[in-house]
Every structure is written in C-alpha cells, then in structure tokens.
Write an enzyme that holds these catalytic residues in place. Sequence first.
Site, PDB file in Angstrom:
ATOM      1  CG  ASP A   1      -6.637  -5.122 -11.654  1.00 20.85           C
ATOM      2  OD1 ASP A   1      -6.452  -3.909 -11.848  1.00 20.85           O
ATOM      3  OD2 ASP A   1      -6.181  -5.730 -10.662  1.00 20.85           O
ATOM      4  CB  SER A   2      -9.229  -0.301 -13.983  1.00 20.80           C
ATOM      5  OG  SER A   2      -8.649  -0.382 -15.269  1.00 20.80           O
TER       6      SER A   2
ATOM      7  CG  ASP B   1      -3.412  -4.971 -14.143  1.00 21.20           C
ATOM      8  OD1 ASP B   1      -2.216  -4.905 -13.813  1.00 21.20           O
ATOM      9  OD2 ASP B   1      -4.219  -4.024 -14.042  1.00 21.20           O
TER      10      ASP B   1
ATOM     11  CE  LYS C   1      -0.904  -2.093 -14.237  1.00 17.73           C
ATOM     12  NZ  LYS C   1      -1.476  -2.350 -12.909  1.00 17.73           N
TER      13      LYS C   1
ATOM     14  CD  GLU D   1      -2.453  -3.649  -7.716  1.00 15.68           C
ATOM     15  OE1 GLU D   1      -2.615  -3.832  -6.484  1.00 15.68           O
ATOM     16  OE2 GLU D   1      -3.343  -3.182  -8.458  1.00 15.68           O
TER      17      GLU D   1
ATOM     18  CD  GLU E   1      -3.533   3.810  -9.006  1.00 15.66           C
ATOM     19  OE1 GLU E   1      -3.167   2.715  -9.471  1.00 15.66           O
ATOM     20  OE2 GLU E   1      -4.741   4.129  -8.864  1.00 15.66           O
TER      21      GLU E   1
END
Length: 288
Positions: free
Chosen positions: A68-69, A107, A137, A139, A205
């Site tokens: 999602d970057s 993501d 993925k 978080e 991260e």
Amino acid sequence: MTQLSAAHTKPSDGSKALYGGKGTRRITVRDITLAKERGEKWPMLTAYDAMTASVFDEAGIPVMLVGDSAGNCHLGYETTVPVTLDEMAVLSAAVVRGTQRALIVADLPFGSYQEGPVQALRSATRLVKEAGVGAVKLEGGERSHEQIRLLVEAGIPVMAHIGLTPQSVNAMGYRVQGRGEEAAAQLLRDAKAVQDAGAFAVVLELVPAELAAEVTRVLHIPTVGIGAGPETDAQVLVWTDMLGLTSGRVPKFVKKYADLREVMGNAAKAFAEDVVGGTFPLEEHSVH
Ligand code: KIV
C-alpha cells in the site's frame, strides 16, 4: 560476512533457490518456508504495475509485494492511509499479469481488516479471487492475530508486518520501534503471536538490528527486514526508493541502486528539445 552469489546459495536437495533458480512455476509459500530451513536469504521488491513487475520477474526477484506504499509511490497520496481495496485489487491484478514466477503478495489496505476477522476474510478473498495474488499482508502483531488465524484457516497465506506499521502513522508517527526493554519485549510478543496465528513470514520495519536478529533466531518463519539490519532472512525495499525515482529524501536504510529520476528527466528533456528543434521525428521514424 561475505555475500554469496545466487549460484552459491543453490540448495543441494534438488529444489530451486528462490533467487537465481530458473523455475517453470510460481514460487509458493512452501518454497519460502524451505528457504528458511536451508538458511537461504532472499530479496523482495514492491511493484505496482505490470511492466515494472515484469522487469523484476525477469531479474529473478522471487517475491513481489503490491504494497500500500502505492499510496505515496504510485497514486500520489501523502500516506498509505487513503488507499482503497478497489485500488489494491486493480494494482495487484496488473502485477500478477506482468509476472510468471514471483510469488505476489498484496497488502490489505487500511480499513479493510481492522473491523475483525470476517471483514479481513472478505477483503483478502477479493484480492485472491479478483487479482490472483498468492498471499496477502496485513499490519499488526497481537492485535491482528485473529484476522491472521481466520485467513490461514480459509487457505489464504498471510505475511504479517510489525515494528513500524505505516497505516498507524496518525497514532505512532514514523519512529524506530522496539527501542528499550519494554518495547523490545512487546515486539517479540508480536512476532510470536503472528507466527502462532499461522503467518508464513513477517516483515520487521524500522527495528533495531540486534532486536531483528533476535526475532529472526527465535522464529521458525522467515523475517523480512526493511530498516532492520542485516540479519533478517529476507530484505524488502520500495522499488521507487531503491531505483531513485522517489523525489526528495528517502529513509536512511534505503540503498539507491540507480537514479531513474535523472535518467527519465534527461530523456524527457531530450525528447522535448528534439520536438521543439524539429529533429524528431526523422525520416526513419516516419511511415509512408
Ligand atoms: O507497503 C509497503 O511497501 C510495505 C513495505 C515497506 C514492507 O509494507
């Protein structure tokens, strides 16, 4: 430690190395698990479109993350927070179409899994069915373990992401995570929680290198570091950072392997000057 070439990391058990292996099929999460057992390190890059993804696929990058970057690096948002599931589905499908060998991980964007496991399953199912990704993925450590468990039970491989979690930028900012005894203990608990829930790998991260090394030793699933030192099992970078396309400052942990911003800017100027000066197109570029 001396860096081994792909040829030197080829496993002796007849299976293919992740990087440098030829392969006639897509890499699976089982291949990733076996790589940890062999002690083989591997690279992961982000990708947001078919053409860039095809370049990385041909270069042998075994795992690509439709991160999602994309929010900051592709869609022009300031953070990852506004990225939608619809946007992730479109970008992920393009990356899958552009690749033949890499495992594609997408993501789950902010707001698509925080309500609970059922929402997470609905969102992940879309990315698997519509876009064709091999894994998703999300978080969060302890706070996301129920979501991870349900997805894994449903047959969707999950890569977890702990340490700095950019979707929580409004709550935590962009700061190194896991500094100090208490925070380090929490990070270890988060790492074990995602492993226990069934995640096949975990991104660490912006975590102190010593702590990332300890997590890597303790877990049996691979750790994927970004700003987490050299001891993790894998390393990931955002492609626009590592190829020098991102404008302005990039984080200290980024190594810039090219300066695409300069290359592309110079090419655009050369084209403009040719057009303005009447030296493009020439006879060789014309049809009759
Ligand atoms: O969205 C992303 O690109 C990521 C990487 C930084 C791991 O989550």
